[in-house]
Design a protein around this motif. Structure first.
Motif, mmCIF file in Angstrom:
data_model
loop_
_atom_site.group_PDB
_atom_site.id
_atom_site.type_symbol
_atom_site.label_atom_id
_atom_site.label_comp_id
_atom_site.label_asym_id
_atom_site.label_seq_id
_atom_site.Cartn_x
_atom_site.Cartn_y
_atom_site.Cartn_z
ATOM 1 N N TYR A 79 3.883 51.983 45.638
ATOM 2 C CA TYR A 79 4.331 51.850 47.027
ATOM 3 C C TYR A 79 3.466 50.828 47.772
ATOM 4 C CZ TYR A 79 5.038 52.867 51.948
ATOM 5 O OH TYR A 79 5.288 52.753 53.289
ATOM 6 N N TYR A 128 8.015 61.248 49.789
ATOM 7 C CA TYR A 128 8.203 60.041 50.578
ATOM 8 C C TYR A 128 7.985 58.796 49.722
ATOM 9 C CZ TYR A 128 7.347 56.449 54.113
ATOM 10 O OH TYR A 128 7.393 55.296 54.858
ATOM 11 N N LEU A 129 6.873 58.779 48.983
ATOM 12 C CA LEU A 129 6.553 57.629 48.131
ATOM 13 C C LEU A 129 7.616 57.420 47.066
ATOM 14 C CD1 LEU A 129 2.722 58.207 47.662
ATOM 15 C CD2 LEU A 129 3.826 56.547 49.172
ATOM 16 N N TYR A 166 -1.958 60.372 52.881
ATOM 17 C CA TYR A 166 -1.281 60.102 54.151
ATOM 18 C C TYR A 166 0.222 60.335 54.009
ATOM 19 C CZ TYR A 166 0.109 57.761 58.456
ATOM 20 O OH TYR A 166 0.649 57.480 59.686
ATOM 21 N N TYR A 167 0.786 59.836 52.912
ATOM 22 C CA TYR A 167 2.209 60.022 52.628
ATOM 23 C C TYR A 167 2.380 61.136 51.607
ATOM 24 C CZ TYR A 167 2.552 55.304 54.596
ATOM 25 O OH TYR A 167 2.456 54.206 55.399
ATOM 26 N N TYR A 177 1.644 56.165 44.651
ATOM 27 C CA TYR A 177 0.841 55.599 45.734
ATOM 28 C C TYR A 177 0.558 54.115 45.483
ATOM 29 C CZ TYR A 177 -3.261 54.806 48.702
ATOM 30 O OH TYR A 177 -4.157 54.284 49.610
#
Length: 145
Positions: free
Chosen positions: A124, A76-77, A71-72, A121
């Motif tokens: 986060y 971003y993470l 999804y991310y 992941y």
């Protein structure tokens, strides 16, 4: 062999969970089994980093509420994790200001190292879980799923 160990150990208040539902499908049964497992460990010898999360309820939350893998983006993470780690480590060094039972150990997370998608992941999502569960705010971003 160099290993980077993320140990996020938070002391959690014991709480009673009363459920009257029965597992009616394989998915429900799998989620219930996750409640019993309190340790998440992701290890990859190829990149020589691992993350260990010991937190009652995190497995269940990850499987039932977190955004799915992919999804991310990894960028971003990495950006969010770096910001959260800075704030986390500052709180670890200030036990007179922040609850030392929540912020026990520093996290060695360096922005120039590629930890891989899975480690980023999990880290986060732990930060999001932590903020929502303990009503903490680790930065300018409102934690949400």
């Amino acid at each position: 062999m160099k290993k980077l160990i993320f140990v996020l150990l938070a002391t959690v208040f014991v709480y009673a969970c009363n459920s009257s539902k029965t597992a009616s499908s394989d998915t429900d049964e799998r989620l219930e089994n996750l409640k019993a497992n309190d340790t998440v460990k992701i290890a990859n010898d190829e990149i020589e980093y691992e993350i260990i999360i010991i937190e009652p309820g995190f497995n269940f939350w990850l499987a039932s509420r977190a955004k799915q893998r992919g999804y991310y983006s990894q960028t971003y993470l990495e950006n969010r994790n770096y910001q959260y780690v800075i704030e986390w480590n500052q709180r670890v060094t200030q036990p007179q200001r922040f609850d030392s039972s929540l912020y026990e150990l520093q996290i060695d997370y360096q922005p120039g190292i590629d930890y891989g998608y899975e480690v980023n992941y999990m880290l986060y999502n732990y930060f999001i879980y932590f903020q929502l569960t303990y009503k903490q705010r680790l930065g300018a971003f409102v934690p949400r799923i």
